[in-house]
Design a protein around this motif. Structure first.
Motif, short mmCIF file in Angstrom:
data_model
loop_
_atom_site.label_atom_id
_atom_site.label_comp_id
_atom_site.label_asym_id
_atom_site.label_seq_id
_atom_site.Cartn_x
_atom_site.Cartn_y
_atom_site.Cartn_z
N ILE A 79 0.84 -1.21 0.00
CA ILE A 79 0.00 0.00 0.00
C ILE A 79 0.87 1.26 0.00
O ILE A 79 0.64 2.20 -0.77
N ILE A 80 1.87 1.28 0.86
CA ILE A 80 2.74 2.47 0.95
C ILE A 80 3.52 2.66 -0.34
O ILE A 80 3.60 3.78 -0.86
N ALA A 81 4.06 1.58 -0.89
CA ALA A 81 4.84 1.69 -2.13
C ALA A 81 3.96 2.16 -3.29
O ALA A 81 4.36 3.01 -4.08
N TYR A 82 2.74 1.62 -3.38
CA TYR A 82 1.88 1.92 -4.52
C TYR A 82 1.25 3.31 -4.43
O TYR A 82 1.30 4.08 -5.38
N TYR A 83 0.69 3.65 -3.28
CA TYR A 83 -0.05 4.91 -3.16
C TYR A 83 0.78 6.10 -2.70
O TYR A 83 0.52 7.23 -3.09
N PHE A 84 1.76 5.87 -1.85
CA PHE A 84 2.51 7.00 -1.31
C PHE A 84 3.84 7.21 -2.02
O PHE A 84 4.29 8.34 -2.19
N LYS A 88 4.99 3.80 -6.84
CA LYS A 88 5.70 2.78 -7.60
C LYS A 88 4.70 1.94 -8.38
O LYS A 88 3.54 1.83 -8.01
N THR A 89 5.17 1.35 -9.46
CA THR A 89 4.31 0.49 -10.28
C THR A 89 4.30 -0.93 -9.69
O THR A 89 5.18 -1.29 -8.89
N LEU A 90 3.32 -1.73 -10.13
CA LEU A 90 3.25 -3.12 -9.65
C LEU A 90 4.51 -3.91 -10.00
O LEU A 90 5.03 -4.63 -9.14
N PRO A 91 5.04 -3.80 -11.23
CA PRO A 91 6.29 -4.53 -11.53
C PRO A 91 7.47 -4.09 -10.65
O PRO A 91 8.29 -4.92 -10.25
#
Length: 80
Positions: free
Chosen positions: A39-44, A47-50
């Motif tokens: 959650i932190i990597a994606y929204y804050f 970062k992309t899923l890959p």
């Protein structure tokens, strides 16, 4: 504070700072460490899923499932 109508609901709308405190509390207390990381990597960190998959050394689909489960928990705990 004034009543604000949104999405068919009449009630008090929380100020943005209070909303963020609630979200942070749920992230800290209700998510698993992996869900929190995703959650932190994606929204804050945006970062992309890959990118997240590569960092966690898992498949992209695993990150996607983890993200969906974390979002579902957030919705559940922030519902009221």
């Amino acid at each position: 504070m004034i009543n604000t109508q949104f999405e068919g609901y009449l009630g008090l709308r929380l100020p943005p700072k209070m909303q963020m405190k609630r979200v942070q509390k749920v992230i800290d207390n209700e998510l698993t460490p992996r869900q929190r990381q995703v959650i932190i990597a994606y929204y804050f960190q945006l970062k992309t899923l890959p990118q997240i998959a590569q960092e966690c050394q898992v498949h992209k689909s695993t990150v996607c499932r983890t993200l969906h489960r974390a979002e579902a928990k957030l919705r559940k705990y922030l519902k009221y």
